[in-house]
Design a protein around this motif. Structure first.
Motif, PDB file in Angstrom:
ATOM      1  N   TYR A 236     -30.958 -84.596 -36.302  1.00 23.47           N
ATOM      2  CA  TYR A 236     -31.183 -85.618 -37.317  1.00 23.47           C
ATOM      3  C   TYR A 236     -30.893 -87.039 -36.840  1.00 23.47           C
ATOM      4  CZ  TYR A 236     -31.990 -82.013 -40.776  1.00 23.47           C
ATOM      5  OH  TYR A 236     -32.532 -80.955 -41.476  1.00 23.47           O
ATOM      6  N   GLU A 237     -30.060 -87.172 -35.797  1.00 21.10           N
ATOM      7  CA  GLU A 237     -29.678 -88.524 -35.386  1.00 21.10           C
ATOM      8  C   GLU A 237     -29.630 -88.725 -33.878  1.00 21.10           C
ATOM      9  OE1 GLU A 237     -26.302 -90.254 -37.516  1.00 21.10           O
ATOM     10  OE2 GLU A 237     -26.316 -88.537 -38.868  1.00 21.10           O
ATOM     11  N   TYR A 241     -33.915 -85.429 -32.125  1.00 22.85           N
ATOM     12  CA  TYR A 241     -34.680 -85.985 -33.247  1.00 22.85           C
ATOM     13  C   TYR A 241     -36.142 -86.200 -32.874  1.00 22.85           C
ATOM     14  CZ  TYR A 241     -36.169 -89.258 -36.882  1.00 22.85           C
ATOM     15  OH  TYR A 241     -36.854 -89.876 -37.896  1.00 22.85           O
ATOM     16  N   ARG A 244     -38.550 -83.405 -33.771  1.00 19.91           N
ATOM     17  CA  ARG A 244     -38.515 -82.903 -35.148  1.00 19.91           C
ATOM     18  C   ARG A 244     -39.666 -83.470 -35.971  1.00 19.91           C
ATOM     19  NH1 ARG A 244     -36.098 -85.096 -39.823  1.00 19.91           N
ATOM     20  NH2 ARG A 244     -35.765 -83.548 -41.452  1.00 19.91           N
ATOM     21  N   ALA A 246     -40.423 -84.734 -39.333  1.00 18.92           N
ATOM     22  CA  ALA A 246     -39.647 -85.205 -40.473  1.00 18.92           C
ATOM     23  C   ALA A 246     -40.263 -84.803 -41.806  1.00 18.92           C
ATOM     24  CB  ALA A 246     -39.507 -86.724 -40.416  1.00 18.92           C
ATOM     25  N   ASP A 298     -26.563 -86.968 -26.569  1.00 18.48           N
ATOM     26  CA  ASP A 298     -27.353 -87.903 -27.380  1.00 18.48           C
ATOM     27  C   ASP A 298     -27.302 -89.314 -26.793  1.00 18.48           C
ATOM     28  OD1 ASP A 298     -27.938 -85.819 -29.122  1.00 18.48           O
ATOM     29  OD2 ASP A 298     -26.278 -86.291 -30.473  1.00 18.48           O
TER      30      ASP A 298
END
Length: 365
Positions: A236-237, A241, A244, A246, A298
């Motif tokens: 998600y962050e 991400y 993904r 959304a 990340d």
């Protein structure tokens, strides 16, 4: 020769939108003639089978003692999933409502069938049914609710939904989520993709193989919830991400997995001793370390596709952390001068934030 026959029980078919459920009563002593408990396991191809939690013997014994006492009553209905061999024959309708139809539930029984081949599965009521089975009683009628679902995916979905207000073991839910269909509570739906990745990491090749504790990997010693938090943040962050979707919450699982393995494989190699130890002996395999190193991934690889990341540089940076970490001994010396014993860091939000910020500062400097 084993008996084959049909059990017919009076029932009400209740219409709930497009769904049909069947309310009926049955002798609990006969439940196991046609219904099985589908315990969660993995087959030879590591495919998920079943969905139930293991029997809790102490709980079953307590229920059994109660059932054998005077005035025992079990008012809560058991929930069963039927396959399409079970049918409903409607009777003449009466009354002022059109959502409740009286009739007869017709259940085929073949005493030669193995559990996995029986026409019904217990979705809720495993301990109660086992207690009735073992109780010193001739019979004990129980209320039951059934629905017809030929596929285990729908059964798993209903199992999670039926138990969503009860204290289901989280590890069981996390392992069921990847192969569950249907609308799920928001908190579970958010974690479904992370749970899929966790299973792929645990069941496949790589440093996490067999290391993540779960109902089908009981010898694993890395906490599933710690891995899930690491994956969920990245999806998600963070670095995952970019893979993904959304709009529908799905993702390119193959590339996500490749990205994770490209990072965690050298981590496990560079810090081999710490990685091979259980969490009690290593803060790397502890929840605080798993999540903090996820933040490092990340920091170093966000927004860069797996096939474009300079992995030689990433490995060099991770290797450079060696003189600043205290995974298995010594002390952590943080930038504000604070010193902590190596094993004093705990899997709390404050300590995860402290270690994550410390490591991210080291790799970004």
């Amino acid at each position: 020769m084993a008996d084959r026959y049909v059990l017919k029980v009076p029932a009400l078919k209740v219409l709930q939108g497009s769904k049909e459920i069947f309310c009926f009563a049955v002798d609990g002593k006969r439940l196991h003639d046609f219904a099985a408990v589908s315990r969660i396991r993995r087959d030879g191809k590591k495919q998920l089978q079943g969905y139930q939690r293991p029997e809790v013997l102490s709980h079953i014994s307590a229920i059994r003692r109660y059932l054998e006492s005077d005035g025992a009553m079990l008012p809560n209905a058991l929930v069963l999933a039927f396959d399409e061999r079970v049918t409903f024959k409607a009777a003449a309708r009466g009354g002022d409502v059109d959502y409740s139809i009286p009739g007869e539930l017709i259940i085929p029984i073949d005493e030669s069938l193995a559990d996995e081949d029986k026409p019904a599965w217990l979705v809720d009521g495993q301990q109660r049914s086992a207690a009735i089975r073992d109780a010193d009683l001739d019979s004990f009628p129980v209320a039951a609710v059934g629905f017809i679902a030929a596929e285990q995916e729908e059964q798993r979905s209903q199992f999670i939904l039926v138990n969503s207000t009860k204290p289901l073991p989280k590890g069981l839910v996390y392992e069921l989520l990847p192969e569950t269909t249907g609308k799920l509570p928001r908190s579970y739906a958010r974690r479904q993709l992370a749970a899929k990745l966790m299973v792929l990491l645990n069941m496949g090749e790589g440093p996490f193989s067999g290391r993540i504790s779960s109902p089908t990997s009981p010898t694993g010693n890395i906490k599933d919830n710690s891995v899930l938090k690491m994956l969920e943040h990245s999806i998600y962050e963070g670095a995952l991400y970019q893979y993904r979707n959304a709009e529908d919450g799905t993702g390119d699982e193959e590339r996500m997995l490749a990205h994770l393995l490209a990072f965690w494989t050298p981590v496990a190699s560079i810090f081999r001793d710490a990685w091979n130890r259980p969490p009690k002996e290593s803060r790397l395999t502890h929840g605080v370390g798993i999540q903090a190193m996820g933040f490092v991934m990340d920091e170093l690889t966000a927004d860069v596709p797996v096939d474009e990341v300079d992995w030689d540089h990433v490995r060099s940076v991770v290797r450079g952390l060696g003189e600043h970490v205290a995974w298995t001994s010594g002390k952590w010396t943080f930038v504000d001068g604070q010193e902590r014993n190596w094993n004093s860091l705990q899997n709390t939000s404050n300590d995860v934030r402290l270690l994550s910020n410390y490591l991210q500062a080291r790799v970004s400097g």
